[in-house]
Design a protein around this motif. Sequence first.
Motif, PDB file in Angstrom:
ATOM      1  N   TYR A   1      44.060  45.955  -2.685  1.00 33.43           N
ATOM      2  CA  TYR A   1      44.027  45.995  -4.052  1.00 33.43           C
ATOM      3  C   TYR A   1      43.081  44.870  -4.287  1.00 33.43           C
ATOM      4  O   TYR A   1      43.408  43.409  -3.902  1.00 33.43           O
ATOM      5  CB  TYR A   1      45.239  45.702  -4.616  1.00 33.43           C
ATOM      6  CG  TYR A   1      46.098  47.074  -4.510  1.00 33.43           C
ATOM      7  CD1 TYR A   1      45.926  48.106  -5.574  1.00 33.43           C
ATOM      8  CD2 TYR A   1      46.933  47.557  -3.530  1.00 33.43           C
ATOM      9  CE1 TYR A   1      46.681  49.300  -5.338  1.00 33.43           C
ATOM     10  CE2 TYR A   1      47.567  48.694  -3.376  1.00 33.43           C
ATOM     11  CZ  TYR A   1      47.366  49.529  -4.181  1.00 33.43           C
ATOM     12  OH  TYR A   1      48.146  50.887  -4.223  1.00 33.43           O
ATOM     13  N   ILE A   2      41.986  44.864  -5.095  1.00 32.60           N
ATOM     14  CA  ILE A   2      41.018  43.819  -5.184  1.00 32.60           C
ATOM     15  C   ILE A   2      41.044  43.212  -6.748  1.00 32.60           C
ATOM     16  O   ILE A   2      41.163  44.079  -7.606  1.00 32.60           O
ATOM     17  CB  ILE A   2      39.603  44.600  -5.185  1.00 32.60           C
ATOM     18  CG1 ILE A   2      39.355  45.174  -3.663  1.00 32.60           C
ATOM     19  CG2 ILE A   2      38.365  43.266  -5.143  1.00 32.60           C
ATOM     20  CD1 ILE A   2      39.776  44.400  -2.458  1.00 32.60           C
ATOM     21  N   ALA A   3      41.431  42.120  -6.644  1.00 33.95           N
ATOM     22  CA  ALA A   3      41.826  41.290  -8.186  1.00 33.95           C
ATOM     23  C   ALA A   3      40.373  41.342  -8.713  1.00 33.95           C
ATOM     24  O   ALA A   3      39.239  40.927  -8.053  1.00 33.95           O
ATOM     25  CB  ALA A   3      42.202  39.898  -8.004  1.00 33.95           C
ATOM     26  N   LEU A   4      40.283  41.582 -10.015  1.00 31.60           N
ATOM     27  CA  LEU A   4      39.062  41.877 -10.939  1.00 31.60           C
ATOM     28  C   LEU A   4      38.554  40.490 -11.579  1.00 31.60           C
ATOM     29  O   LEU A   4      37.603  40.120 -11.675  1.00 31.60           O
ATOM     30  CB  LEU A   4      39.097  43.014 -11.720  1.00 31.60           C
ATOM     31  CG  LEU A   4      39.077  44.219 -11.089  1.00 31.60           C
ATOM     32  CD1 LEU A   4      39.561  45.305 -12.244  1.00 31.60           C
ATOM     33  CD2 LEU A   4      37.875  44.665 -10.336  1.00 31.60           C
ATOM     34  N   ASP A   5      39.612  39.873 -12.199  1.00 31.49           N
ATOM     35  CA  ASP A   5      39.016  38.798 -13.148  1.00 31.49           C
ATOM     36  C   ASP A   5      38.926  37.391 -12.614  1.00 31.49           C
ATOM     37  O   ASP A   5      38.523  36.719 -13.244  1.00 31.49           O
ATOM     38  CB  ASP A   5      40.421  38.850 -14.260  1.00 31.49           C
ATOM     39  CG  ASP A   5      40.150  40.264 -15.240  1.00 31.49           C
ATOM     40  OD1 ASP A   5      38.849  40.749 -15.178  1.00 31.49           O
ATOM     41  OD2 ASP A   5      41.367  40.893 -15.435  1.00 31.49           O
ATOM     42  N   SER A   6      39.852  37.228 -11.521  1.00 33.93           N
ATOM     43  CA  SER A   6      39.778  36.105 -11.138  1.00 33.93           C
ATOM     44  C   SER A   6      39.931  35.970  -9.437  1.00 33.93           C
ATOM     45  O   SER A   6      40.822  36.609  -9.070  1.00 33.93           O
ATOM     46  CB  SER A   6      40.990  35.220 -11.606  1.00 33.93           C
ATOM     47  OG  SER A   6      40.914  33.595 -10.839  1.00 33.93           O
ATOM     48  N   PRO A   7      39.517  35.087  -8.666  1.00 34.26           N
ATOM     49  CA  PRO A   7      39.644  35.290  -7.178  1.00 34.26           C
ATOM     50  C   PRO A   7      40.997  34.621  -6.578  1.00 34.26           C
ATOM     51  O   PRO A   7      41.526  34.828  -5.944  1.00 34.26           O
ATOM     52  CB  PRO A   7      38.291  34.053  -6.768  1.00 34.26           C
ATOM     53  CG  PRO A   7      37.861  33.367  -7.735  1.00 34.26           C
ATOM     54  CD  PRO A   7      38.082  34.247  -9.127  1.00 34.26           C
ATOM     55  N   ALA A   8      41.559  33.904  -7.841  1.00 37.29           N
ATOM     56  CA  ALA A   8      42.869  33.232  -7.495  1.00 37.29           C
ATOM     57  C   ALA A   8      44.103  34.393  -7.757  1.00 37.29           C
ATOM     58  O   ALA A   8      45.325  33.833  -7.593  1.00 37.29           O
ATOM     59  CB  ALA A   8      42.881  31.772  -8.134  1.00 37.29           C
ATOM     60  N   ALA A   9      43.677  35.512  -8.762  1.00 31.13           N
ATOM     61  CA  ALA A   9      44.866  36.275  -8.983  1.00 31.13           C
ATOM     62  C   ALA A   9      45.074  37.045  -7.808  1.00 31.13           C
ATOM     63  O   ALA A   9      44.311  37.050  -6.712  1.00 31.13           O
ATOM     64  CB  ALA A   9      44.273  37.155  -9.999  1.00 31.13           C
ATOM     65  N   LEU A  10      46.290  37.631  -7.906  1.00 36.15           N
ATOM     66  CA  LEU A  10      46.680  38.432  -7.018  1.00 36.15           C
ATOM     67  C   LEU A  10      46.762  40.197  -7.156  1.00 36.15           C
ATOM     68  O   LEU A  10      47.045  40.390  -8.321  1.00 36.15           O
ATOM     69  CB  LEU A  10      48.328  38.331  -6.799  1.00 36.15           C
ATOM     70  CG  LEU A  10      48.998  38.946  -5.477  1.00 36.15           C
ATOM     71  CD1 LEU A  10      48.632  38.537  -4.346  1.00 36.15           C
ATOM     72  CD2 LEU A  10      50.541  38.813  -5.799  1.00 36.15           C
ATOM     73  N   GLY A  11      45.835  40.746  -6.240  1.00 36.82           N
ATOM     74  CA  GLY A  11      45.654  42.171  -6.548  1.00 36.82           C
ATOM     75  C   GLY A  11      47.129  42.891  -6.373  1.00 36.82           C
ATOM     76  O   GLY A  11      48.160  42.490  -5.494  1.00 36.82           O
TER      77      GLY A  11
ATOM     78  N   PRO B   1      36.976  39.348  -4.045  1.00 34.14           N
ATOM     79  CA  PRO B   1      37.008  38.549  -5.548  1.00 34.14           C
ATOM     80  C   PRO B   1      36.153  37.473  -5.837  1.00 34.14           C
ATOM     81  O   PRO B   1      35.791  37.273  -6.652  1.00 34.14           O
ATOM     82  CB  PRO B   1      38.651  38.162  -5.374  1.00 34.14           C
ATOM     83  CG  PRO B   1      39.346  39.108  -4.309  1.00 34.14           C
ATOM     84  CD  PRO B   1      38.319  39.525  -3.417  1.00 34.14           C
ATOM     85  N   ALA B   2      36.119  36.680  -4.586  1.00 33.65           N
ATOM     86  CA  ALA B   2      34.995  35.560  -4.892  1.00 33.65           C
ATOM     87  C   ALA B   2      33.501  36.054  -4.892  1.00 33.65           C
ATOM     88  O   ALA B   2      32.843  35.582  -5.964  1.00 33.65           O
ATOM     89  CB  ALA B   2      35.134  34.792  -3.407  1.00 33.65           C
ATOM     90  N   ALA B   3      33.303  37.158  -4.397  1.00 34.08           N
ATOM     91  CA  ALA B   3      31.847  37.846  -4.537  1.00 34.08           C
ATOM     92  C   ALA B   3      31.662  38.187  -6.020  1.00 34.08           C
ATOM     93  O   ALA B   3      30.734  38.042  -6.667  1.00 34.08           O
ATOM     94  CB  ALA B   3      31.845  38.976  -3.356  1.00 34.08           C
ATOM     95  N   LEU B   4      32.829  38.952  -6.492  1.00 32.14           N
ATOM     96  CA  LEU B   4      32.920  39.377  -8.018  1.00 32.14           C
ATOM     97  C   LEU B   4      32.929  38.164  -8.971  1.00 32.14           C
ATOM     98  O   LEU B   4      31.954  38.322 -10.059  1.00 32.14           O
ATOM     99  CB  LEU B   4      34.145  39.873  -8.340  1.00 32.14           C
ATOM    100  CG  LEU B   4      34.115  41.359  -7.964  1.00 32.14           C
ATOM    101  CD1 LEU B   4      35.889  42.249  -8.180  1.00 32.14           C
ATOM    102  CD2 LEU B   4      33.225  42.238  -9.150  1.00 32.14           C
ATOM    103  N   ALA B   5      33.409  36.984  -8.547  1.00 28.59           N
ATOM    104  CA  ALA B   5      33.245  35.989  -9.606  1.00 28.59           C
ATOM    105  C   ALA B   5      31.963  34.995  -9.308  1.00 28.59           C
ATOM    106  O   ALA B   5      31.349  34.977 -10.497  1.00 28.59           O
ATOM    107  CB  ALA B   5      34.319  34.877  -9.065  1.00 28.59           C
ATOM    108  N   GLY B   6      31.140  35.333  -8.194  1.00 27.93           N
ATOM    109  CA  GLY B   6      29.770  34.730  -8.241  1.00 27.93           C
ATOM    110  C   GLY B   6      28.927  35.808  -8.805  1.00 27.93           C
ATOM    111  O   GLY B   6      28.074  35.170  -9.543  1.00 27.93           O
ATOM    112  N   ARG B   7      29.070  36.972  -8.845  1.00 24.37           N
ATOM    113  CA  ARG B   7      28.094  38.010  -9.684  1.00 24.37           C
ATOM    114  C   ARG B   7      28.508  37.788 -11.077  1.00 24.37           C
ATOM    115  O   ARG B   7      27.387  37.854 -11.915  1.00 24.37           O
ATOM    116  CB  ARG B   7      28.458  39.553  -9.176  1.00 24.37           C
ATOM    117  CG  ARG B   7      27.860  39.583  -7.898  1.00 24.37           C
ATOM    118  CD  ARG B   7      28.059  40.986  -7.379  1.00 24.37           C
ATOM    119  NE  ARG B   7      27.531  41.973  -8.277  1.00 24.37           N
ATOM    120  CZ  ARG B   7      26.216  42.387  -8.536  1.00 24.37           C
ATOM    121  NH1 ARG B   7      25.541  42.113  -7.594  1.00 24.37           N
ATOM    122  NH2 ARG B   7      26.009  43.462  -9.206  1.00 24.37           N
TER     123      ARG B   7
END
Length: 459
Positions: free
Chosen positions: A396-406, A355-361
């Motif tokens: 389950y990988i959260a897509l929109d925010s690293p703080a969200a819960l998958g 999730p943090a890597a997604l937010a960085g990209r």
Amino acid sequence: MSGDGRESEGGEEEVRGARRIPGPRGAADDLDLESVPLPPLPPPGSAAPAGSVPEQSVPEPPAPEQSAPEQSVPEPPAAEPPEAPEALMTSVPDLPHRVLKALLGAWALSACSAEETAAVEEHLTACAPCADEALRLRDAVGLLHTDGSLDLDPTLRSRVIDGCLGRRPARIPVPEWAAPYDAETARLDALLRDIGDSEWHAPVRLRWFEEEREVSRRTTVAGVIGHLTAVDGLLSAALGLDDPLGGGDAPLDPTERTERYWSSTHRPPTRAVREPWRARSHELIRTASFAGRNVAEASVSYGAFALPLQDALLDRAFECWVHGGDIAHAVDYPYEAPSAAHLHRMIDLAARLLPAALAGRRRSGLAGPAKDLVTAGAPGRSVHLEIEGHGGGDWYIALDSPAALGSPERAVAQVALDGVEFCRLAAGHISPVEAAAGQEGDREAIRDVLFATASLSRL
């Protein structure tokens, strides 16, 4: 002696009819009948002791011009009839028990003489302890053959340690979260001990992903161990140990640390780098074990990000395995994946970092925009990551925010990968388009997760 030669004839008949008593004989295989000299015939008319002359043909009388009968040459002896099979059998010597027991090793190797073999085998039919020992020795002889693979089972070390600890638990055990690093450093060290001096200079290509493309760097086997030593210094500094780069102005970024370490060596690194690296890994494990439970949450800074010590050691275990595979490929050596339990922990770390890597990209414009922001800790849009095979599971990988819960209820896509293939993707050894074995659902979400996984890789 009469002039008509009757006494001479009678004497010759007496010699020819004498009983033949053979003397002691050696082993049948060692006896060379042609090399045994025959005794000379007695003068005509004289009596020979019984059994002193073997049976042979009568010599012809000398020619008239020959004056001395002793100059005549006798004919070769007539061929003797073959001995009965019983005559060639070796008698079994009567040896004491201690001697027969000492001969068991030679018997197992088929190094005994015929008499010793017969004595040992006759003894084994009556002595049960010696028979058991003989069977064990015969089985051990099979291990002396080198036609099979000499590579040890990769799980042998863990099974031996588990067996030892089961009998006598360690007074201060290695923490469970440090066990993968302990195992992978030991496996890599075993590989390094097996390679020759020249193989330390074998070329190795290190690969990883940056943004949307694959990059690589050429080095040697010794250079890879230098890279591991440089990055391990980050954990040493967090535990209050000496930094191999000297501390002070040493960079925190793993790539910069590696470049400085390589540039600081005036000569190409050799196998001399192995001992400092191995000593440092032992020191890290020992310090983490003695430091107690609270040290697991100590922060280890990597410059752009930080990890708790327990995750940092897991990250180092993952890198030891990946680079161990790089080295093994360079020297043409087999190298297996980690145990299922350790591989599962490595996959879990990568899944928690996604999730943090997604937010960085997304901030860099390399991933699609967030579509459904939620409050921290609330279930958000997710991708179901199904890892199959060795060390598998479901994440389950959260897509929109690293703080969200998958959340499985909000899963918009599913992607299935093999466990080892997922780790190769996270190491940058395969491209995202080659990794997925199965895909279903939102294609953009799947692409973002696969490229985010590849972005976890670094030098």
